[in-house]
Design a protein around this motif. Sequence first.
Motif, PDB file in Angstrom:
ATOM      1  N   GLN A   9       0.880  -1.174   0.000  1.00  0.00           N
ATOM      2  CA  GLN A   9       0.000   0.000   0.000  1.00  0.00           C
ATOM      3  C   GLN A   9       0.911   1.215   0.000  1.00  0.00           C
ATOM      4  N   VAL A  10       1.033   1.848  -1.111  1.00  0.00           N
ATOM      5  CA  VAL A  10       1.889   3.040  -1.161  1.00  0.00           C
ATOM      6  C   VAL A  10       1.028   4.246  -1.523  1.00  0.00           C
ATOM      7  N   PRO A  11       0.718   5.086  -0.516  1.00  0.00           N
ATOM      8  CA  PRO A  11      -0.061   6.284  -0.834  1.00  0.00           C
ATOM      9  C   PRO A  11       0.769   7.245  -1.667  1.00  0.00           C
ATOM     10  N   PHE A  12       0.114   8.173  -2.346  1.00  0.00           N
ATOM     11  CA  PHE A  12       0.885   9.137  -3.133  1.00  0.00           C
ATOM     12  C   PHE A  12       1.650  10.087  -2.209  1.00  0.00           C
ATOM     13  N   PHE A  13       1.008  10.471  -1.109  1.00  0.00           N
ATOM     14  CA  PHE A  13       1.639  11.409  -0.169  1.00  0.00           C
ATOM     15  C   PHE A  13       1.099  11.113   1.229  1.00  0.00           C
ATOM     16  N   ARG A  14       1.946  11.232   2.258  1.00  0.00           N
ATOM     17  CA  ARG A  14       1.481  11.003   3.631  1.00  0.00           C
ATOM     18  C   ARG A  14       1.502  12.357   4.357  1.00  0.00           C
ATOM     19  N   TYR A  15       0.344  13.013   4.428  1.00  0.00           N
ATOM     20  CA  TYR A  15       0.321  14.357   5.022  1.00  0.00           C
ATOM     21  C   TYR A  15       0.714  14.343   6.496  1.00  0.00           C
ATOM     22  N   SER A  16       0.377  13.252   7.200  1.00  0.00           N
ATOM     23  CA  SER A  16       0.700  13.218   8.632  1.00  0.00           C
ATOM     24  C   SER A  16       2.218  13.153   8.847  1.00  0.00           C
ATOM     25  N   HIS A  17       2.930  12.645   7.871  1.00  0.00           N
ATOM     26  CA  HIS A  17       4.384  12.542   7.962  1.00  0.00           C
ATOM     27  C   HIS A  17       5.036  13.932   8.013  1.00  0.00           C
ATOM     28  N   VAL A  18       4.366  14.898   7.391  1.00  0.00           N
ATOM     29  CA  VAL A  18       4.932  16.243   7.276  1.00  0.00           C
ATOM     30  C   VAL A  18       5.239  16.825   8.659  1.00  0.00           C
ATOM     31  N   PHE A  19       4.317  16.625   9.621  1.00  0.00           N
ATOM     32  CA  PHE A  19       4.538  17.171  10.964  1.00  0.00           C
ATOM     33  C   PHE A  19       5.340  16.197  11.820  1.00  0.00           C
ATOM     34  N   GLY A  20       5.088  14.909  11.621  1.00  0.00           N
ATOM     35  CA  GLY A  20       5.673  13.899  12.502  1.00  0.00           C
ATOM     36  C   GLY A  20       7.190  13.820  12.409  1.00  0.00           C
ATOM     37  N   GLN A  21       7.744  14.167  11.245  1.00  0.00           N
ATOM     38  CA  GLN A  21       9.158  13.922  10.982  1.00  0.00           C
ATOM     39  C   GLN A  21      10.116  14.661  11.952  1.00  0.00           C
ATOM     40  N   HIS A  22       9.834  15.938  12.226  1.00  0.00           N
ATOM     41  CA  HIS A  22      10.727  16.704  13.123  1.00  0.00           C
ATOM     42  C   HIS A  22       9.879  17.429  14.174  1.00  0.00           C
ATOM     43  N   ARG A  23       8.964  16.651  14.759  1.00  0.00           N
ATOM     44  CA  ARG A  23       7.924  17.195  15.628  1.00  0.00           C
ATOM     45  C   ARG A  23       8.464  18.178  16.687  1.00  0.00           C
ATOM     46  N   GLU A  24       9.496  17.739  17.427  1.00  0.00           N
ATOM     47  CA  GLU A  24       9.980  18.564  18.552  1.00  0.00           C
ATOM     48  C   GLU A  24      10.523  19.906  18.044  1.00  0.00           C
ATOM     49  N   GLN A  25      11.242  19.832  16.928  1.00  0.00           N
ATOM     50  CA  GLN A  25      11.810  21.087  16.402  1.00  0.00           C
ATOM     51  C   GLN A  25      10.712  22.028  15.921  1.00  0.00           C
ATOM     52  N   TYR A  26       9.663  21.457  15.339  1.00  0.00           N
ATOM     53  CA  TYR A  26       8.548  22.318  14.907  1.00  0.00           C
ATOM     54  C   TYR A  26       7.867  22.946  16.118  1.00  0.00           C
ATOM     55  N   MET A  27       7.650  22.129  17.162  1.00  0.00           N
ATOM     56  CA  MET A  27       6.962  22.663  18.340  1.00  0.00           C
ATOM     57  C   MET A  27       7.768  23.805  18.956  1.00  0.00           C
ATOM     58  N   ALA A  28       9.088  23.609  19.040  1.00  0.00           N
ATOM     59  CA  ALA A  28       9.938  24.672  19.611  1.00  0.00           C
ATOM     60  C   ALA A  28       9.846  25.932  18.747  1.00  0.00           C
ATOM     61  N   ALA A  29       9.870  25.742  17.428  1.00  0.00           N
ATOM     62  CA  ALA A  29       9.827  26.897  16.523  1.00  0.00           C
ATOM     63  C   ALA A  29       8.475  27.615  16.647  1.00  0.00           C
ATOM     64  N   LEU A  30       7.400  26.819  16.712  1.00  0.00           N
ATOM     65  CA  LEU A  30       6.066  27.426  16.791  1.00  0.00           C
ATOM     66  C   LEU A  30       5.895  28.188  18.106  1.00  0.00           C
ATOM     67  N   LEU A  31       6.361  27.579  19.197  1.00  0.00           N
ATOM     68  CA  LEU A  31       6.207  28.249  20.496  1.00  0.00           C
ATOM     69  C   LEU A  31       6.988  29.553  20.538  1.00  0.00           C
ATOM     70  N   LEU A 310      -1.760  -0.251 -11.201  1.00  0.00           N
ATOM     71  CA  LEU A 310      -1.088   0.133  -9.954  1.00  0.00           C
ATOM     72  C   LEU A 310      -2.111   0.333  -8.836  1.00  0.00           C
ATOM     73  N   GLU A 311      -3.218   0.943  -9.196  1.00  0.00           N
ATOM     74  CA  GLU A 311      -4.294   1.198  -8.223  1.00  0.00           C
ATOM     75  C   GLU A 311      -4.775  -0.122  -7.604  1.00  0.00           C
ATOM     76  N   GLN A 312      -4.943  -1.145  -8.467  1.00  0.00           N
ATOM     77  CA  GLN A 312      -5.389  -2.454  -7.971  1.00  0.00           C
ATOM     78  C   GLN A 312      -4.406  -3.031  -6.958  1.00  0.00           C
ATOM     79  N   ARG A 313      -3.143  -2.602  -7.047  1.00  0.00           N
ATOM     80  CA  ARG A 313      -2.117  -3.102  -6.140  1.00  0.00           C
ATOM     81  C   ARG A 313      -1.878  -2.150  -4.969  1.00  0.00           C
TER      82      ARG A 313
END
Length: 378
Positions: A9-31, A310-313
Motif C-alpha cells: 500500500q503506497v499512498p501518493f503522499f502522507r500528510y501526517s508525515h509532514v509534521f511527525g518527521q521533526h515534531r519537537e523542532q517544529y513545536m519549539a519553533a512554533l512556540l 497500480l491502483e489495484q495493487r
Amino acid sequence: MRAVDTNVQVPFFRYSHVFGQHREQYMAALLRVLEPGAFILQEDVRLFEQELAAYVGCKHAIGVGNATDALTIVLRAAGIGRGDEVIVPAHTFVASAAAVHWAGATPVVCDIAGDNLIDPVHAESLVTSRTRAIMPVQLNGRTANMEQVLAVAARHGLQVIEDSSQALGSRFKGRCAGTWGRAGVFSFYPAKLIGAFGDAGAIVTDDDDLAAEVRLLRDHGRSGHGGEVQRWGMNSRLDTVHAAVLRVKLRHYGEEVAHRRRVAAIYSQALSGIPGLWIPPGPADSDAHYDVFQNYEIRSQHRDALRAWLEQRGIRTIMQWAGKGLHQFPALGLRAHVAEADRFFKECLLLPMNSSVTDDEARSVADAVRAFCVDGNQ
Ligand SMILES: Cc1ncc(COP(=O)(O)O)c(C=O)c1O
C-alpha cells in the motif's frame, strides 16, 4: 524479476508525515513565535529570507503568502501589465498563467521540448511586439536549459521570470533554479519540497530595485516606516509561524533531497530501457543538471491501464493538474498549437515521490510498473 507484492500500500503522499518527521523542532519553533505573539513580519521571517537567499545563492529573498501571489507580485513589480504578453509553457499549474492574468497581462501558451519543460524554439516563434517576458517553469525538481531560454530573451529584450515553485535547490550548470532570470519564485505549499503548515511562498532576485518594489507590494504598498502608502499593493505577507517552520525544514533540506534522489535512483535503475516507457533522467545521468525530484513523472502510451493496474495493487499515482495543460481548460480561453504538450498529457503519470517513501516501497512500485510493461500485462 521478483514477484510483485500484492499487499503493498503506497499512498501518493502522507500528510501526517509532514509534521511527525521533526515534531519537537517544529513545536519549539512554533512556540517561539506563538508565545510572544510574534505573528506578522517578525524575526523568523527576516531570518528565513536571509537563509533562503544564502541557500539559493542570491541577494534577496522575500517571503509572501504563496507562489501564485509571488508570481503576480513580481510581474507587477517588473512593470508587466495591461497590453503585455508573457510566454508560459502549456505544461504547468494554472497558477503560472493566473498570475499573468491577474497582473493584467495575457498568457501566451508555448509548447514543451523533449525534457517536458519549456521549448525555447517554440517560445521564440511566439514573440510579438507585445511580448515582455518569458516564464520558464522548472517542474518536478528540474531546471530547464536556461542558457537557451536566456538567449531567446536576450535576442528580443525580454525579462525572464522563473516559476521555480517545484524546484528549490535544483541546479543547471551549478546555478540554482530561480536565480537565472530577473527573479524566481518558490512555493511552500505543504506537499512541496519544503512545505509550510499551510500556504507560503517566496520571491528571489539579485535586483535591489525589484526587491524593494516587491516588499512594498506584498504589504499594501506601504514602506516599512510610518506606514506611508506608496502604491496600490496587496496583503501577501509570509506568516511568521510558517517562516519558523520553514527554517526548520531548510536546515533538514539536504537530507530530504538525498532521500528523493535515492528513491529516483531506485525507480530509474528498475525502469530504464523498457520500450514504450519514458522515465526522467536519473540523478547521476547528467553533469549539467542537478535534480531534486519534487516528483517522479513517467510517460506511457498505456497510461490509463497502467494507472488502473497500480491502483489495484494499492499504489496511488497522480496525473498532475487533472492531466490537462493550460490550453485544455475551456473556461480560460487559452488557445495553443502545442503538439508535444498534447501528447504529454495523454501519457504522463506521477509515481509516489516524497520523504516518506521507503526504499522497499520504491522497489515495489517499480516492480509493479515493470510487471505491467515487460511481462505483457498491458
Ligand atoms: C509550477 C507551479 N506554479 C505555481 C504553483 C502555485 O503555488 P502556490 O500553491 O504556492 O500558490 C504551483 C503549486 O502547485 C506549481 O506547482
